[in-house]
Design an enzyme around this catalytic site. Structure first.
Site, short mmCIF file in Angstrom:
data_model
loop_
_atom_site.label_atom_id
_atom_site.label_comp_id
_atom_site.label_asym_id
_atom_site.label_seq_id
_atom_site.Cartn_x
_atom_site.Cartn_y
_atom_site.Cartn_z
N ARG A 103 -2.68 -2.04 -3.26
CA ARG A 103 -3.79 -1.10 -3.14
C ARG A 103 -3.58 -0.04 -4.21
O ARG A 103 -2.55 0.64 -4.25
CB ARG A 103 -3.77 -0.44 -1.78
CG ARG A 103 -4.90 0.53 -1.62
CD ARG A 103 -4.82 1.22 -0.30
NE ARG A 103 -6.06 1.94 -0.05
CZ ARG A 103 -6.34 2.52 1.09
NH1 ARG A 103 -5.49 2.46 2.08
NH2 ARG A 103 -7.46 3.17 1.26
N ARG A 134 -7.55 17.45 4.75
CA ARG A 134 -8.36 17.76 3.56
C ARG A 134 -9.65 18.45 3.94
O ARG A 134 -10.25 18.13 4.97
CB ARG A 134 -8.68 16.47 2.79
CG ARG A 134 -7.47 15.90 2.09
CD ARG A 134 -7.78 14.55 1.48
NE ARG A 134 -7.09 13.47 2.17
CZ ARG A 134 -7.36 12.17 2.01
NH1 ARG A 134 -8.30 11.79 1.17
NH2 ARG A 134 -6.68 11.26 2.68
N HIS A 148 -12.20 4.44 -0.29
CA HIS A 148 -12.18 3.58 0.91
C HIS A 148 -12.92 2.26 0.68
O HIS A 148 -13.42 1.63 1.63
CB HIS A 148 -12.78 4.29 2.15
CG HIS A 148 -11.91 5.38 2.69
ND1 HIS A 148 -12.41 6.62 3.03
CD2 HIS A 148 -10.58 5.43 2.92
CE1 HIS A 148 -11.41 7.39 3.46
NE2 HIS A 148 -10.30 6.69 3.39
N GLY A 171 -9.06 4.73 12.35
CA GLY A 171 -8.34 5.08 13.57
C GLY A 171 -9.19 5.87 14.56
O GLY A 171 -9.14 5.61 15.78
N LEU A 219 -13.57 6.54 9.65
CA LEU A 219 -13.05 7.81 10.17
C LEU A 219 -11.59 7.64 10.57
O LEU A 219 -11.29 7.12 11.65
CB LEU A 219 -13.88 8.26 11.39
CG LEU A 219 -15.40 8.29 11.19
CD1 LEU A 219 -16.10 8.67 12.50
CD2 LEU A 219 -15.80 9.25 10.08
N GLY A 220 -10.70 8.04 9.69
CA GLY A 220 -9.27 8.00 9.99
C GLY A 220 -8.68 9.32 9.55
O GLY A 220 -9.39 10.34 9.51
N ASN A 221 -7.42 9.31 9.21
CA ASN A 221 -6.82 10.53 8.69
C ASN A 221 -7.53 10.93 7.39
O ASN A 221 -7.78 12.09 7.13
CB ASN A 221 -5.32 10.29 8.47
CG ASN A 221 -4.57 11.57 8.53
OD1 ASN A 221 -5.01 12.55 9.16
ND2 ASN A 221 -3.44 11.62 7.86
N GLY A 222 -7.86 9.93 6.57
CA GLY A 222 -8.85 10.12 5.50
C GLY A 222 -10.18 9.67 6.05
O GLY A 222 -10.22 8.75 6.87
N ASP A 248 -4.19 15.46 13.93
CA ASP A 248 -4.28 14.24 14.71
C ASP A 248 -5.39 14.37 15.77
O ASP A 248 -5.31 15.23 16.65
CB ASP A 248 -2.91 14.02 15.39
CG ASP A 248 -2.80 12.65 16.02
OD1 ASP A 248 -3.72 12.27 16.77
OD2 ASP A 248 -1.80 11.97 15.76
N ASN A 275 0.89 -1.16 0.00
CA ASN A 275 0.00 0.00 0.00
C ASN A 275 0.93 1.22 0.00
O ASN A 275 1.44 1.62 1.04
CB ASN A 275 -0.86 -0.08 1.27
CG ASN A 275 -1.83 1.07 1.38
OD1 ASN A 275 -1.76 2.05 0.65
ND2 ASN A 275 -2.75 0.96 2.34
N GLU A 328 -7.93 -3.49 5.66
CA GLU A 328 -7.85 -3.42 4.20
C GLU A 328 -6.83 -4.44 3.67
O GLU A 328 -6.99 -4.97 2.57
CB GLU A 328 -7.45 -1.99 3.79
CG GLU A 328 -8.56 -1.00 4.08
CD GLU A 328 -8.08 0.42 4.31
OE1 GLU A 328 -7.09 0.61 5.04
OE2 GLU A 328 -8.70 1.35 3.76
P1 AMP Z 1 -6.02 6.07 10.43
O1 AMP Z 1 -5.80 6.98 9.25
O2 AMP Z 1 -7.18 5.13 10.22
O3 AMP Z 1 -4.78 5.35 10.88
O4 AMP Z 1 -6.45 6.99 11.65
C1 AMP Z 1 -5.62 8.00 12.14
C2 AMP Z 1 -6.43 8.90 13.07
O5 AMP Z 1 -6.93 8.12 14.17
C3 AMP Z 1 -5.61 10.04 13.67
O6 AMP Z 1 -6.37 11.24 13.65
C4 AMP Z 1 -5.44 9.58 15.12
O7 AMP Z 1 -5.31 10.66 16.01
C5 AMP Z 1 -6.76 8.87 15.36
N1 AMP Z 1 -6.68 8.04 16.56
C6 AMP Z 1 -5.95 6.93 16.76
N2 AMP Z 1 -6.10 6.49 18.03
C7 AMP Z 1 -6.93 7.37 18.66
C8 AMP Z 1 -7.48 7.48 19.97
N3 AMP Z 1 -7.20 6.58 20.92
N4 AMP Z 1 -8.31 8.51 20.24
C9 AMP Z 1 -8.62 9.42 19.28
N5 AMP Z 1 -8.14 9.37 18.03
C10 AMP Z 1 -7.31 8.36 17.71
#
Ligand code: AMP
Length: 397
Positions: A95, A243, A183, A330, A211-214, A285, A8, A381
């Site tokens: 990916r 974004r 996604h 995340g 719900l992650g960075n993306g 973050d 990826n 993924e």
């Molecule tokens: P991902 O792109 O799926 O890896 O998600 C990254 C996002 O998840 C970042 O904004 C992290 O701050 C958030 N994240 C990871 N662990 C936690 C947590 N315990 N509490 C709040 N946000 C989190």
């Protein structure tokens, strides 16, 4: 025993997984090593762990060891050779963010397919070229292996036309200006997990919030995508780490006409300086924003939550009702406060959160009486890519 590698490749990162495929090709791929090289082309860092959780590496690399994707892949292979000197990489799954209008399923990569995927680079200029750099590096490293492209867009390719188009003259649709949605590998995984753990919900109307960075959300019926918050590019819909998410196109015109900004500057603004980072002025973050005691951080989270809640309403309307809401990614998997804020006052749609279950991040976090089930399902993924690689290998004569 054959093995599969999953790759990826992002703009400055290379995530990888090493899987055992089993002897007869019917078992689920077994992840044995996962890892990530970050900051390729800068101050690289390599992290890799075995399936038992032991750390193989968590250390900076000299810049020349990961100056680009090809050298990063070579560095990763060194690690693999040291760990598994007898590995037989029979398949490599990639990916690839964009399959354009053509690809609704994984595809074996040959020269013609690679050309076709390269032609989609303008559709995802910040992702596709890096994904394909990973493909080229792997083709050179494993010329005998089956190479398989797995697309983030594929899961959405059969959604209804009204969610596939923009209200532009038809010629733009024909040339590929469509709502693709992204996604898809994550949504495919969640749909599969739901079929295993809650078949009655899988058969129904489900919203998945990745719900992650993306970040995006997908409305599904019977495990098929009906509508998604992301559109032509991975910029649309929810605000993300950096974004902007959904934006009135008039804002872009304003930036061009009155601020004199060019395409590159606007792309930099919308992809890298907006979203949670832009609103908070602090960080992309979520953990840092939740810890920060500033009004701007609270407002950034409030805007994120507001947009998610709006999309719950919009997607539920597109689905004709709602049976379940699934959180993943995340933030979705780890932030109980965020899930709580999203679900607050959602009784009108039949959703009631159980605060204790939410704090424990149980699979089901709604109350027993909640008509809409609310679930937390960690996404994966990599296993979706590994399964596609295994299946393609099985089809080989
Ligand atoms: P991902 O792109 O799926 O890896 O998600 C990254 C996002 O998840 C970042 O904004 C992290 O701050 C958030 N994240 C990871 N662990 C936690 C947590 N315990 N509490 C709040 N946000 C989190």
């Amino acid at each position: 025993m054959p093995h599969a590698l999953t790759l990826n490749a992002g703009s400055s990162s290379l995530k990888f997984g090493f899987f055992e495929l089993g002897s007869d090709g019917t078992q689920d791929p077994d992840p044995r090593i996962v890892g990530l090289i970050e900051r390729i082309g800068g101050q690289p860092h390599l992290r890799a762990t075995r399936d038992d959780g032991t750390v193989i590496s968590d250390a900076p690399l000299p810049p020349e060891a990961a100056a680009d994707h090809a050298t990063a892949l070579e560095r990763m292979l060194e690690l693999l050779r040291a760990e598994r000197p007898h590995a037989q990489i029979a398949a490599v799954g990639h990916r690839v963010v964009h399959g354009g209008p053509d690809f609704a399923a994984p595809v074996a990569i040959d020269a013609a397919v690679l050309d076709r995927l390269t032609a989609f680079e303008p559709l995802a200029p910040l992702h596709q070229p890096f994904n394909l750099a990973g493909v080229r590096a792997a083709l050179a490293a494993f010329p005998q292996a089956v190479q398989v492209a797995c697309f983030d867009t594929a899961f959405h390719r059969h959604h209804p036309w009204v969610n596939d188009t923009f209200a532009l003259p038809r010629s733009y649709y024909d040339q590929g200006v469509r709502r693709y949605g992204f996604h898809g590998l994550s949504y495919e995984y969640i749909a599969g997990r739901l079929a295993e753990i809650a078949p009655h919900l899988h058969a129904g109307r489900v919203i998945v919030a990745h719900l992650g960075n993306g970040a995006s959300m997908c409305g599904m019926i019977a495990g098929r995508s009906i509508a998604s918050t992301m559109g032509f590019s991975a910029l649309d819909g929810l605000p993300m780490g950096t974004r902007s998410g959904q934006l009135d196109p008039g804002v872009v015109l304003y930036l061009m006409q009155h601020e004199g900004m060019g395409a590159d500057e606007i792309a930099d603004l919308l992809y890298k300086r907006s979203g949670l980072l832009g609103l908070s002025g602090l960080s992309n973050d979520m953990r840092k924003l939740e810890e920060a005691d500033t009004d701007a951080a609270r407002e950034a989270i409030a805007y994120f939550v507001f947009r998610i809640r709006r999309e719950v309403g919009g997607l539920a309307a597109a689905l004709g009702g709602l049976d379940a809401l699934v959180f993943c990614g995340g933030i979705g998997e780890n932030s109980a406060p965020l899930r709580q804020k999203v679900c607050e006052g959602m009784g009108w749609i039949g959703m009631e959160l159980d605060e204790a279950r939410n704090l424990r991040a149980e699979t089901r976090i709604s109350t027993d009486l909640s008509r809409v089930r609310v679930l937390v399902i960690p996404t994966d993924e990599e296993i979706v890519i590994a399964r596609a690689a295994r299946d393609m290998l099985n089809q080989r004569p």
